[in-house]
Design a protein around this motif. Structure first.
Motif, PDB file in Angstrom:
ATOM      1  N   ASP A 166      32.154  33.794  45.284  1.00 26.07           N
ATOM      2  CA  ASP A 166      32.554  32.452  44.888  1.00 26.07           C
ATOM      3  C   ASP A 166      33.009  31.699  46.134  1.00 26.07           C
ATOM      4  OD1 ASP A 166      33.209  30.244  43.392  1.00 26.07           O
ATOM      5  OD2 ASP A 166      34.454  31.334  41.953  1.00 26.07           O
ATOM      6  N   GLN A 167      33.666  30.562  45.936  1.00 29.82           N
ATOM      7  CA  GLN A 167      34.104  29.740  47.055  1.00 29.82           C
ATOM      8  C   GLN A 167      35.271  30.388  47.802  1.00 29.82           C
ATOM      9  OE1 GLN A 167      35.097  25.946  45.367  1.00 29.82           O
ATOM     10  NE2 GLN A 167      32.971  25.335  45.086  1.00 29.82           N
ATOM     11  N   ARG A 168      35.426  29.983  49.050  1.00 33.18           N
ATOM     12  CA  ARG A 168      36.584  30.406  49.828  1.00 33.18           C
ATOM     13  C   ARG A 168      37.839  29.738  49.285  1.00 33.18           C
ATOM     14  NH1 ARG A 168      36.430  31.987  55.145  1.00 33.18           N
ATOM     15  NH2 ARG A 168      37.639  30.189  55.844  1.00 33.18           N
ATOM     16  N   GLN A 169      38.955  30.413  49.427  1.00 31.98           N
ATOM     17  CA  GLN A 169      40.215  29.890  48.941  1.00 31.98           C
ATOM     18  C   GLN A 169      41.347  30.441  49.800  1.00 31.98           C
ATOM     19  OE1 GLN A 169      39.570  31.961  45.053  1.00 31.98           O
ATOM     20  NE2 GLN A 169      41.677  32.660  45.317  1.00 31.98           N
ATOM     21  N   TYR A 171      44.843  32.428  50.391  1.00 30.24           N
ATOM     22  CA  TYR A 171      45.610  33.543  49.839  1.00 30.24           C
ATOM     23  C   TYR A 171      46.955  33.583  50.537  1.00 30.24           C
ATOM     24  CZ  TYR A 171      47.046  38.322  48.699  1.00 30.24           C
ATOM     25  OH  TYR A 171      47.738  39.424  48.264  1.00 30.24           O
ATOM     26  N   GLN A 179      42.574  32.846  54.714  1.00 32.72           N
ATOM     27  CA  GLN A 179      41.466  32.402  53.888  1.00 32.72           C
ATOM     28  C   GLN A 179      40.688  33.620  53.398  1.00 32.72           C
ATOM     29  OE1 GLN A 179      40.378  29.131  52.945  1.00 32.72           O
ATOM     30  NE2 GLN A 179      42.492  28.701  53.583  1.00 32.72           N
ATOM     31  N   THR A 181      37.419  35.039  50.465  1.00 29.31           N
ATOM     32  CA  THR A 181      36.309  34.757  49.556  1.00 29.31           C
ATOM     33  C   THR A 181      36.501  35.588  48.301  1.00 29.31           C
ATOM     34  OG1 THR A 181      34.773  34.325  51.367  1.00 29.31           O
ATOM     35  CG2 THR A 181      33.807  34.850  49.223  1.00 29.31           C
ATOM     36  N   ARG A 182      36.440  34.947  47.163  1.00 37.93           N
ATOM     37  CA  ARG A 182      36.528  35.675  45.899  1.00 37.93           C
ATOM     38  C   ARG A 182      35.146  36.207  45.534  1.00 37.93           C
ATOM     39  NH1 ARG A 182      39.640  34.897  40.323  1.00 37.93           N
ATOM     40  NH2 ARG A 182      38.106  35.813  38.903  1.00 37.93           N
TER      41      ARG A 182
END
Length: 226
Positions: A166-169, A171, A179, A181-182
């Motif tokens: 999924d998109q980077r987010q 943490y 940063q 990635t899920r």
């Protein structure tokens, strides 16, 4: 919104905002709830976030070693864990601040086994899973979970798992801020399905995971704090 998770720890999480550590850890409570869940569904415990954050700060201030937060979704039990043993790529975690010997073991941030929880995950094969997560790409691989059956024999569950990054987010938990990635993972077995997720840093470190550990244990969420 970031999910902080943990599983094992002190009676502080059971008794609320008191300053005393009773003789019972949340891990012990979690085991009791898991054992009784077959006959009666126990309510999920809601641990105040302020209590959790206070325990995180206390743990991080006590040592420079690794800590993680774990939550057992089926019971709501939460606790701070610390590493009590390493064996090659494997780390064994137990409750910080107690002599509790119930534990989970990880490899590369993925839970591979549990001990002392009644319906333990004895071992699991995660080489393919770790390879997929390190690349953070779409793909399919097999995972094997091993539990003891009623006759004390190892019973294997094969799961075929599809990976979807999924998109980077962002943490942020404890002393970590980075940063990630899920990666969502949908798995199918002969008897059902389950959904895991992993948060993977740019360097390939798995800093948080939600993992299904079997029918008797359900989902555990492990969030690294340092």
């Amino acid at each position: 919104m970031l999910i902080f998770a943990v599983w094992v720890l002190s009676a502080l999480a059971v008794t609320g905002c008191t300053n005393t550590r009773e003789g019972v850890s949340v891990l012990s409570v979690g085991k009791t709830l898991i054992d009784s869940r077959r006959s009666q569904r126990e309510p999920t415990r809601e641990i105040p976030d302020a209590v959790v954050q206070r325990e995180i700060r206390r743990a991080l201030n006590s040592s420079d070693g690794p800590f993680a937060l774990m939550r057992i979704e089926g019971t709501g039990s939460v606790a701070v864990l610390r590493v009590i043993e390493t064996n090659g790529p494997y780390s064994t975690w137990s409750a910080w601040g107690t002599s509790e010997r119930r534990s989970v073991s990880t490899r590369g941030g993925v839970i591979t086994s549990t001990r002392g929880l009644g319906t333990d995950l004895m071992s699991s094969s995660v080489n393919g899973l770790l390879g997929m997560l390190s690349r953070r790409e779409d793909g399919i691989t097999k995972q094997v979970l091993r539990h003891l059956d009623g006759e004390n024999q190892i019973e294997e569950t094969e799961a075929y798992c599809a990976f979807t990054p999924d998109q980077r987010q962002a943490y942020q938990a404890g002393a970590l801020a980075l940063q990630v990635t899920r990666v969502d993972v949908f798995c199918k077995t002969d008897t059902g399905t389950f959904d895991n997720y992993y948060l993977v840093s740019d360097s390939g470190r798995i800093v948080e995971s939600r993992t299904w550990l079997g029918e008797g244990l359900g989902y555990f969420v492990l969030s690294h704090l340092r």
